[in-house]
Design a protein around this motif. Structure first.
Motif, PDB file in Angstrom:
ATOM      1  N   ALA A  69      50.241 -63.036 -36.479  1.00  0.00           N
ATOM      2  CA  ALA A  69      49.568 -63.103 -35.188  1.00  0.00           C
ATOM      3  C   ALA A  69      48.581 -64.256 -35.252  1.00  0.00           C
ATOM      4  N   SER A  70      48.711 -65.228 -34.342  1.00  0.00           N
ATOM      5  CA  SER A  70      47.936 -66.448 -34.489  1.00  0.00           C
ATOM      6  C   SER A  70      47.733 -67.155 -33.154  1.00  0.00           C
ATOM      7  N   THR A  71      46.572 -67.808 -33.027  1.00  0.00           N
ATOM      8  CA  THR A  71      46.328 -68.677 -31.885  1.00  0.00           C
ATOM      9  C   THR A  71      46.677 -70.130 -32.201  1.00  0.00           C
ATOM     10  N   GLY A  72      47.189 -70.404 -33.398  1.00  0.00           N
ATOM     11  CA  GLY A  72      47.644 -71.763 -33.669  1.00  0.00           C
ATOM     12  C   GLY A  72      47.686 -72.186 -35.114  1.00  0.00           C
ATOM     13  N   ASN A  73      46.546 -72.434 -35.726  1.00  0.00           N
ATOM     14  CA  ASN A  73      46.520 -73.001 -37.072  1.00  0.00           C
ATOM     15  C   ASN A  73      47.209 -72.107 -38.096  1.00  0.00           C
ATOM     16  N   HIS A  74      46.914 -70.828 -38.035  1.00  0.00           N
ATOM     17  CA  HIS A  74      47.496 -69.877 -38.984  1.00  0.00           C
ATOM     18  C   HIS A  74      49.013 -69.823 -38.797  1.00  0.00           C
ATOM     19  N   GLY A  75      49.435 -69.738 -37.546  1.00  0.00           N
ATOM     20  CA  GLY A  75      50.861 -69.673 -37.264  1.00  0.00           C
ATOM     21  C   GLY A  75      51.594 -70.930 -37.676  1.00  0.00           C
ATOM     22  N   ALA A  78      49.266 -66.092 -24.663  1.00  0.00           N
ATOM     23  CA  ALA A  78      49.694 -66.959 -23.570  1.00  0.00           C
ATOM     24  C   ALA A  78      48.675 -68.054 -23.286  1.00  0.00           C
ATOM     25  N   SER A  79      47.408 -67.803 -23.611  1.00  0.00           N
ATOM     26  CA  SER A  79      46.331 -68.719 -23.255  1.00  0.00           C
ATOM     27  C   SER A  79      46.138 -69.878 -24.229  1.00  0.00           C
ATOM     28  N   VAL A  80      46.827 -69.904 -25.371  1.00  0.00           N
ATOM     29  CA  VAL A  80      46.556 -70.945 -26.361  1.00  0.00           C
ATOM     30  C   VAL A  80      47.081 -72.295 -25.866  1.00  0.00           C
ATOM     31  N   PRO A  81      46.464 -73.400 -26.314  1.00  0.00           N
ATOM     32  CA  PRO A  81      46.913 -74.724 -25.870  1.00  0.00           C
ATOM     33  C   PRO A  81      48.374 -74.981 -26.189  1.00  0.00           C
ATOM     34  N   ALA A  82      49.017 -75.755 -25.324  1.00  0.00           N
ATOM     35  CA  ALA A  82      50.431 -76.069 -25.508  1.00  0.00           C
ATOM     36  C   ALA A  82      50.686 -76.779 -26.833  1.00  0.00           C
ATOM     37  N   VAL A 100      26.834 -73.261 -48.268  1.00  0.00           N
ATOM     38  CA  VAL A 100      28.152 -73.580 -47.718  1.00  0.00           C
ATOM     39  C   VAL A 100      28.274 -72.878 -46.372  1.00  0.00           C
ATOM     40  N   VAL A 101      28.594 -73.650 -45.334  1.00  0.00           N
ATOM     41  CA  VAL A 101      28.697 -73.115 -43.971  1.00  0.00           C
ATOM     42  C   VAL A 101      30.169 -73.070 -43.583  1.00  0.00           C
ATOM     43  N   VAL A 102      30.619 -71.888 -43.146  1.00  0.00           N
ATOM     44  CA  VAL A 102      32.047 -71.656 -42.900  1.00  0.00           C
ATOM     45  C   VAL A 102      32.252 -71.131 -41.482  1.00  0.00           C
ATOM     46  N   PRO A 103      33.107 -71.771 -40.671  1.00  0.00           N
ATOM     47  CA  PRO A 103      33.483 -71.171 -39.392  1.00  0.00           C
ATOM     48  C   PRO A 103      34.238 -69.864 -39.638  1.00  0.00           C
ATOM     49  N   VAL A 104      33.929 -68.842 -38.852  1.00  0.00           N
ATOM     50  CA  VAL A 104      34.439 -67.504 -39.154  1.00  0.00           C
ATOM     51  C   VAL A 104      34.953 -66.811 -37.901  1.00  0.00           C
ATOM     52  N   ALA A 105      36.132 -66.203 -38.017  1.00  0.00           N
ATOM     53  CA  ALA A 105      36.608 -65.210 -37.065  1.00  0.00           C
ATOM     54  C   ALA A 105      36.685 -63.882 -37.812  1.00  0.00           C
ATOM     55  N   TYR A 106      37.765 -63.714 -38.607  1.00  0.00           N
ATOM     56  CA  TYR A 106      37.917 -62.487 -39.390  1.00  0.00           C
ATOM     57  C   TYR A 106      37.568 -62.689 -40.854  1.00  0.00           C
ATOM     58  N   GLY A 107      37.130 -63.881 -41.214  1.00  0.00           N
ATOM     59  CA  GLY A 107      36.484 -64.086 -42.492  1.00  0.00           C
ATOM     60  C   GLY A 107      37.381 -64.279 -43.691  1.00  0.00           C
ATOM     61  N   ASP A 108      38.659 -64.628 -43.475  1.00  0.00           N
ATOM     62  CA  ASP A 108      39.526 -64.870 -44.635  1.00  0.00           C
ATOM     63  C   ASP A 108      39.001 -66.030 -45.480  1.00  0.00           C
ATOM     64  N   GLY A 109      38.678 -67.141 -44.824  1.00  0.00           N
ATOM     65  CA  GLY A 109      38.160 -68.300 -45.541  1.00  0.00           C
ATOM     66  C   GLY A 109      36.822 -68.011 -46.188  1.00  0.00           C
ATOM     67  N   LEU A 110      35.935 -67.368 -45.450  1.00  0.00           N
ATOM     68  CA  LEU A 110      34.615 -67.020 -45.978  1.00  0.00           C
ATOM     69  C   LEU A 110      34.749 -66.128 -47.208  1.00  0.00           C
ATOM     70  N   ALA A 111      35.585 -65.092 -47.110  1.00  0.00           N
ATOM     71  CA  ALA A 111      35.762 -64.180 -48.236  1.00  0.00           C
ATOM     72  C   ALA A 111      36.367 -64.896 -49.434  1.00  0.00           C
ATOM     73  N   ALA A 120      35.846 -72.880 -28.800  1.00  0.00           N
ATOM     74  CA  ALA A 120      36.155 -72.482 -30.181  1.00  0.00           C
ATOM     75  C   ALA A 120      37.001 -71.208 -30.152  1.00  0.00           C
ATOM     76  N   PHE A 121      38.129 -71.285 -29.436  1.00  0.00           N
ATOM     77  CA  PHE A 121      38.903 -70.078 -29.142  1.00  0.00           C
ATOM     78  C   PHE A 121      39.448 -69.399 -30.386  1.00  0.00           C
TER      79      PHE A 121
END
Length: 419
Positions: free
Chosen positions: A138-144, A164-168, A242-253, A304-305
């Motif tokens: 499940a991804s809005t782009g980069n992960h997928g 449906a809302s993610v950029p083309a 170290v400053v990390v952009p975070v949604a669900y924190g995979d990178g941070l963790a 920063a969707f």
């Protein structure tokens, strides 16, 4: 020799699960889920007797750190040459922040132009190890996009559940790597469908499907440990923050786990302080109140969707608390986009809006006195601005079309200065 001990442990209750735990990947710890607090399970390593970080230069990409990754000895690495991304000095941002130095770890140099390649390389390698034929994300782009590329490399089928809302551009990228891409209207719809696919078809989850979220593929999270390993090798001294952009924190963790490994074997004195940058602040609210869970908080559409989550995760809270870290909300779209253009124009670094939240959060940390003039700071540039050029273009003037004369050029340049 691998240091992985063949177990995964819950980040919240520390319950152990034996490898492979394919049925649990993406859903997290069943015990904590039963208590209504989803929590990821992450690999356990035995670092006894270690005094250095084992590196195998014969392995491709980030698999040079293979001994510190949760893979069996005979598993073939699925690599596209990920990792080894540069650290770029940002003197202008350092001056504005009042700190000794700021570097960006520029993860846009990875094969699919984001740090998700690190997760995908390890997670897809694990999928090959356990004999999975289809991976689902499940991804809005980069992960997928990352999972699709590495699945293609491994010869696996990839199904992406996006919005449906993610950029083309994001949809095109995922499809270009051969993934079967479908869009749903709500994030929760993706998770419920993914949960059913994992349970009924045996597909291997590359991202999370718990609701509220727990985090992504347990094995893939450890791909992010290699960011910490590289930073210690690349910088003259370990970073203070170290400053990390975070949604669900995979990178941070993962980054926190990497630094914890290096500290445990004595290569650094302590884990750097981690700061989470998040559009709407569920982690910041939880840390401020001492809450056991982060979110939900109110959200709205954001530039920063990809990180605009109403929830934080247990793995994020654990990483921040273990490093005496903190979090800042970065909800102002105008501030994010202005910072994006500033970094591009003064440093030649063009980052995705979600990545730029790290620079915005640094400014907030500096204003609060959380970082100081002797600190060396690293911001994690998670992805390139080319993933959503329309958002940037909306902030720029139209390109003038002129006749081939110096006078016309001068007129166009003068007009630009006045806009």
């Amino acid at each position: 020799m691998s240091r992985y001990n063949g177990q995964l442990a819950c980040v919240r209750c520390d319950r152990r699960y034996p490898d492979p735990a394919v049925a649990l990947i993406g859903g997290g710890c069943p015990r904590c889920a039963g208590e209504g607090v989803p929590a990821n399970i992450l690999p356990v390593f035995d670092l006894t007797g270690m005094d250095h970080l084992p590196v195998d230069p014969a392995q491709p990409g980030l698999f040079r750190y293979r001994a510190m990754l949760p893979l069996a000895a005979g598993t073939p690495p699925v690599s596209l040459g990920e990792g080894g991304t540069p650290v770029v000095n940002l003197p202008g941002l350092a001056e504005r922040s009042g700190v000794r130095a700021v570097f960006v770890k520029d993860e846009s140099r990875n094969p699919t132009w984001s740090y998700k390649d690190r997760l995908a390389a390890v997670a897809v390698s694990k999928a090959v190890e356990v004999g999975a034929e289809t991976v689902v994300v499940a991804s809005t782009g980069n992960h997928g996009a990352a999972v699709a590329a590495y699945a293609a490399r491994a010869g696996l089928r990839c199904v992406v559940l996006t919005l449906a809302s993610v950029p083309a551009t994001m949809k095109t990228l995922m499809q270009s790597y051969g993934a079967d891409v479908v869009a749903l209207q709500r994030p929760a719809d993706r998770w419920s469908l993914m949960r059913e696919l994992v349970a009924t078809r045996g597909w291997m989850a590359m991202s999370g499907f718990a609701d509220p979220p727990a985090g992504s593929n347990s094995y893939g999270v450890d791909g992010y440990k290699t960011i910490a390993y590289e930073l210690v090798e690349q910088l003259p001294h370990p970073p203070d923050v170290v400053v990390v952009p975070v949604a669900y924190g995979d990178g941070l963790a993962g980054i926190g786990r990497g630094f914890a490994d290096i500290a445990a074997i004595g290569m650094i004195d302590r884990v750097p302080r981690l700061i989470a940058a998040e559009p709407f602040g569920p982690l910041a609210a939880a840390l401020a109140s001492g809450a056991a869970a982060a979110g939900p908080v109110s959200v709205r559409p954001s530039v920063a969707f990809s990180t605009a989550s109403a929830f934080g995760t247990q793995q994020s809270l654990a990483a921040l608390r273990a490093s005496d870290g903190t979090a800042y909300g970065t909800s102002d779209d105008d501030e994010i986009m202005a910072t994006q253009l500033q970094l591009a124009r003064e440093a030649g670094v063009y980052l995705e809006a979600s990545s730029v939240t790290a620079a915005v959060a640094l400014g907030k940390a500096a204003a609060a006195g959380v970082v100081g003039e002797q600190d060396t700071v690293v911001i994690i540039g998670t992805s390139t601005g080319l993933k959503d050029v329309a958002a940037t273009a909306a902030r720029l003037p139209d390109v003038a079309v002129i006749p081939p004369s110096v006078a016309a050029l001068d007129d166009a340049l003068s007009a630009r200065k006045t806009t």
